[in-house]
Design a protein around this motif. Structure first.
Motif, PDB file in Angstrom:
ATOM      1  N   LEU A  94       0.828  -1.202   0.000  1.00 10.96           N
ATOM      2  CA  LEU A  94       0.000   0.000   0.000  1.00 10.96           C
ATOM      3  C   LEU A  94       0.862   1.252   0.000  1.00 10.96           C
ATOM      4  CD1 LEU A  94      -2.822   1.293   0.196  1.00 10.96           C
ATOM      5  CD2 LEU A  94      -2.624   1.127   2.684  1.00 10.96           C
ATOM      6  N   THR A  95       1.948   1.235   0.760  1.00 12.18           N
ATOM      7  CA  THR A  95       2.871   2.375   0.795  1.00 12.18           C
ATOM      8  C   THR A  95       3.484   2.617  -0.572  1.00 12.18           C
ATOM      9  OG1 THR A  95       3.396   1.917   3.123  1.00 12.18           O
ATOM     10  CG2 THR A  95       4.923   3.319   1.909  1.00 12.18           C
ATOM     11  N   LEU A  96       3.898   1.529  -1.249  1.00 10.38           N
ATOM     12  CA  LEU A  96       4.466   1.660  -2.592  1.00 10.38           C
ATOM     13  C   LEU A  96       3.445   2.249  -3.565  1.00 10.38           C
ATOM     14  CD1 LEU A  96       6.453  -1.693  -2.925  1.00 10.38           C
ATOM     15  CD2 LEU A  96       7.397   0.606  -2.615  1.00 10.38           C
ATOM     16  N   ALA A  97       2.197   1.786  -3.472  1.00  9.26           N
ATOM     17  CA  ALA A  97       1.145   2.298  -4.365  1.00  9.26           C
ATOM     18  C   ALA A  97       0.904   3.787  -4.115  1.00  9.26           C
ATOM     19  CB  ALA A  97      -0.144   1.507  -4.153  1.00  9.26           C
ATOM     20  N   ILE A  98       0.877   4.179  -2.858  1.00  8.45           N
ATOM     21  CA  ILE A  98       0.666   5.598  -2.517  1.00  8.45           C
ATOM     22  C   ILE A  98       1.828   6.444  -3.015  1.00  8.45           C
ATOM     23  CG2 ILE A  98       0.484   7.239  -0.607  1.00  8.45           C
ATOM     24  CD1 ILE A  98      -1.044   5.076   0.934  1.00  8.45           C
ATOM     25  N   ILE A  99       3.050   5.932  -2.864  1.00  9.65           N
ATOM     26  CA  ILE A  99       4.226   6.667  -3.337  1.00  9.65           C
ATOM     27  C   ILE A  99       4.157   6.866  -4.847  1.00  9.65           C
ATOM     28  CG2 ILE A  99       6.724   6.514  -3.673  1.00  9.65           C
ATOM     29  CD1 ILE A  99       6.888   5.173  -0.933  1.00  9.65           C
ATOM     30  N   LEU A 100       3.795   5.815  -5.579  1.00  7.41           N
ATOM     31  CA  LEU A 100       3.680   5.918  -7.036  1.00  7.41           C
ATOM     32  C   LEU A 100       2.665   6.986  -7.434  1.00  7.41           C
ATOM     33  CD1 LEU A 100       3.730   2.151  -8.092  1.00  7.41           C
ATOM     34  CD2 LEU A 100       5.443   3.879  -8.676  1.00  7.41           C
ATOM     35  N   ILE A 101       1.523   6.982  -6.762  1.00 11.14           N
ATOM     36  CA  ILE A 101       0.472   7.945  -7.090  1.00 11.14           C
ATOM     37  C   ILE A 101       0.909   9.363  -6.741  1.00 11.14           C
ATOM     38  CG2 ILE A 101      -1.877   8.685  -6.527  1.00 11.14           C
ATOM     39  CD1 ILE A 101      -2.576   5.725  -6.124  1.00 11.14           C
ATOM     40  N   LEU A 102       1.537   9.543  -5.575  1.00 13.85           N
ATOM     41  CA  LEU A 102       1.938  10.882  -5.135  1.00 13.85           C
ATOM     42  C   LEU A 102       3.057  11.443  -6.007  1.00 13.85           C
ATOM     43  CD1 LEU A 102       1.870  10.579  -1.228  1.00 13.85           C
ATOM     44  CD2 LEU A 102       0.232  11.741  -2.710  1.00 13.85           C
ATOM     45  N   VAL A 103       4.045  10.597  -6.324  1.00 15.86           N
ATOM     46  CA  VAL A 103       5.180  11.072  -7.125  1.00 15.86           C
ATOM     47  C   VAL A 103       4.723  11.503  -8.508  1.00 15.86           C
ATOM     48  CG1 VAL A 103       7.309  10.343  -8.277  1.00 15.86           C
ATOM     49  CG2 VAL A 103       6.938   9.785  -5.875  1.00 15.86           C
ATOM     50  N   THR A 104       3.824  10.741  -9.121  1.00 13.22           N
ATOM     51  CA  THR A 104       3.350  11.106 -10.461  1.00 13.22           C
ATOM     52  C   THR A 104       2.358  12.271 -10.411  1.00 13.22           C
ATOM     53  OG1 THR A 104       1.677   9.344 -10.279  1.00 13.22           O
ATOM     54  CG2 THR A 104       3.721   8.824 -11.430  1.00 13.22           C
ATOM     55  N   THR A 105       1.543  12.326  -9.353  1.00 16.40           N
ATOM     56  CA  THR A 105       0.591  13.433  -9.227  1.00 16.40           C
ATOM     57  C   THR A 105       1.310  14.769  -9.087  1.00 16.40           C
ATOM     58  OG1 THR A 105      -1.051  11.984  -8.196  1.00 16.40           O
ATOM     59  CG2 THR A 105      -1.330  14.356  -7.881  1.00 16.40           C
ATOM     60  N   LEU A 138       7.811  10.778 -15.332  1.00 15.44           N
ATOM     61  CA  LEU A 138       7.068  11.296 -14.180  1.00 15.44           C
ATOM     62  C   LEU A 138       5.742  11.917 -14.617  1.00 15.44           C
ATOM     63  CD1 LEU A 138       9.901  12.940 -12.043  1.00 15.44           C
ATOM     64  CD2 LEU A 138       8.752  10.764 -11.642  1.00 15.44           C
ATOM     65  N   TYR A 139       5.788  12.781 -15.614  1.00 18.28           N
ATOM     66  CA  TYR A 139       4.558  13.408 -16.103  1.00 18.28           C
ATOM     67  C   TYR A 139       3.667  12.388 -16.815  1.00 18.28           C
ATOM     68  CZ  TYR A 139       5.739  18.289 -15.108  1.00 18.28           C
ATOM     69  OH  TYR A 139       6.001  19.481 -14.475  1.00 18.28           O
ATOM     70  N   GLY A 140       4.277  11.406 -17.474  1.00 16.05           N
ATOM     71  CA  GLY A 140       3.491  10.364 -18.123  1.00 16.05           C
ATOM     72  C   GLY A 140       2.718   9.528 -17.125  1.00 16.05           C
ATOM     73  N   GLY A 141       3.301   9.339 -15.934  1.00 15.19           N
ATOM     74  CA  GLY A 141       2.586   8.631 -14.879  1.00 15.19           C
ATOM     75  C   GLY A 141       1.362   9.384 -14.417  1.00 15.19           C
ATOM     76  N   ARG A 142       1.459  10.698 -14.399  1.00 13.21           N
ATOM     77  CA  ARG A 142       0.282  11.503 -14.033  1.00 13.21           C
ATOM     78  C   ARG A 142      -0.862  11.243 -15.002  1.00 13.21           C
ATOM     79  NH1 ARG A 142       0.754  17.985 -13.771  1.00 13.21           N
ATOM     80  NH2 ARG A 142       1.955  17.494 -11.882  1.00 13.21           N
ATOM     81  N   THR A 143      -0.541  11.185 -16.289  1.00 14.93           N
ATOM     82  CA  THR A 143      -1.572  10.921 -17.302  1.00 14.93           C
ATOM     83  C   THR A 143      -2.078   9.487 -17.226  1.00 14.93           C
ATOM     84  OG1 THR A 143      -0.521  12.535 -18.773  1.00 14.93           O
ATOM     85  CG2 THR A 143      -2.098  11.024 -19.754  1.00 14.93           C
ATOM     86  N   SER A 144      -1.149   8.535 -17.200  1.00 14.51           N
ATOM     87  CA  SER A 144      -1.523   7.115 -17.244  1.00 14.51           C
ATOM     88  C   SER A 144      -2.307   6.707 -16.006  1.00 14.51           C
ATOM     89  CB  SER A 144      -0.265   6.252 -17.379  1.00 14.51           C
ATOM     90  OG  SER A 144       0.411   6.525 -18.582  1.00 14.51           O
ATOM     91  N   LEU A 145      -1.782   7.033 -14.835  1.00 18.71           N
ATOM     92  CA  LEU A 145      -2.460   6.635 -13.599  1.00 18.71           C
ATOM     93  C   LEU A 145      -3.760   7.398 -13.402  1.00 18.71           C
ATOM     94  CD1 LEU A 145       0.494   6.180 -11.070  1.00 18.71           C
ATOM     95  CD2 LEU A 145      -0.952   4.422 -12.090  1.00 18.71           C
ATOM     96  N   LEU A 146      -3.787   8.675 -13.829  1.00 18.90           N
ATOM     97  CA  LEU A 146      -5.021   9.454 -13.714  1.00 18.90           C
ATOM     98  C   LEU A 146      -6.141   8.807 -14.517  1.00 18.90           C
ATOM     99  CD1 LEU A 146      -6.633  11.980 -12.876  1.00 18.90           C
ATOM    100  CD2 LEU A 146      -5.721  13.124 -14.908  1.00 18.90           C
TER     101      LEU A 146
END
Length: 276
Positions: free
Chosen positions: A18-29, A71-79
């Motif tokens: 869960l911590t890893l998932a939150i980190i991924l979301i926060l870093v890309t956001t 990093l910015y691509g993660g914002r798009t993909s995960l969003l």
């Protein structure tokens, strides 16, 4: 519910994932705080540079920093993956609960309609819808949402059908609860803990679908950074500049593994055999 929360926080594997998932979301956001360069700005002086101290992930064919684009691509993909998952879960759960609770002709019509949609291969149907609606982020979300809600509806319907004849539902009805209260206070809280596993793993599935569509050229369009689009642009340089493919492909793999493992640990926590 308190029992499940206590069990979750006592599960070290769940907390780690869960911590890893939150980190991924926060870093890309908040990619704008971590990215060293503009992900869209082109600089032909640095085109196709291998990873180095200045560009840790290297650069692409027009000199854009791949680390910043990842990093910015993660914002798009995960969003998009999170938005699609939320929409299909809400639509599917609502339709599934209404179908099971109302029953009769309404239930028959809904189930036959779902059977018709699920008769087609998922990815082919998504590609067809995305082609009809056109490219772009909004149309992509709409295309994926129009097709993916059916699995939630079927699962929710089957679970509600098993709960609706239980004694606590009859007691609630005798106690004066109306249909809306029975659905929201008694059925939904009993169904949702099991659906959360499906929701979590669907984030990974939708991320893969999005990346596949962008790789085929019918997803997110340039110059918007997105992981699947980066794979599509980098495949031309597979032999001369493999870092264009390696890094976006690696982050897709990491995200899929993290969210699938998160779903697996949630399934273990919610397994009734372990809660006896």
């Amino acid at each position: 519910m308190n029992f499940y929360l206590k069990k979750s926080f006592n599960n070290k594997k769940f907390i780690l994932i869960l911590t890893l998932a939150i980190i991924l979301i926060l870093v890309t956001t908040f990619a704008n705080y971590f990215a060293p360069y503009d992900p869209i700005e082109q600089n032909y002086e640095y085109m196709l540079q291998a990873p180095n101290s200045k560009f840790i992930f290297g650069t692409d064919y027009v000199g854009r920093d791949i680390f910043s684009r990842v990093l910015y691509g993660g914002r798009t993909s995960l969003l998009i993956a999170l938005a699609v998952t939320f929409l299909i879960a809400v639509i599917g759960i609502v339709i599934g609960m209404l179908s099971a609770y109302v029953g009769g002709v309404f239930d028959t019509i809904i189930m036959r309609f779902i059977d018709m949609i699920m008769a087609f291969p998922y990815i082919v149907f998504v590609i067809a819808m995305a082609t009809i609606l056109g490219t772009g982020m909004k149309n992509l979300i709409l295309a994926m949402t129009l097709i993916s809600w059916t699995s939630y509806a079927r699962v929710t319907r089957s679970m509600v059908m098993s709960f609706r004849k239980n004694d606590f539902i009859h007691q609630a009805r005798l106690g004066g609860a109306n249909n809306f209260q029975i659905i929201t206070r008694y059925l939904l809280p009993n169904v949702f803990p099991y659906l959360i596993v499906m929701i979590t793993q669907d984030i990974a599935n939708n991320l893969l679908t999005l990346s596949s569509l962008s790789l085929l050229g019918i997803g997110v369009q340039p110059p918007t950074p997105e992981w699947g689009l980066m794979l599509s642009e980098g495949k031309k340089y597979m032999q001369t500049a493999p870092w264009n493919l390696f890094y976006p492909g690696m982050v897709i793999l990491i995200c899929v593994i993290v969210f699938n493992l998160l779903g697996d640990t949630l399934r273990d926590i919610l397994d009734p055999k372990d809660n006896i």
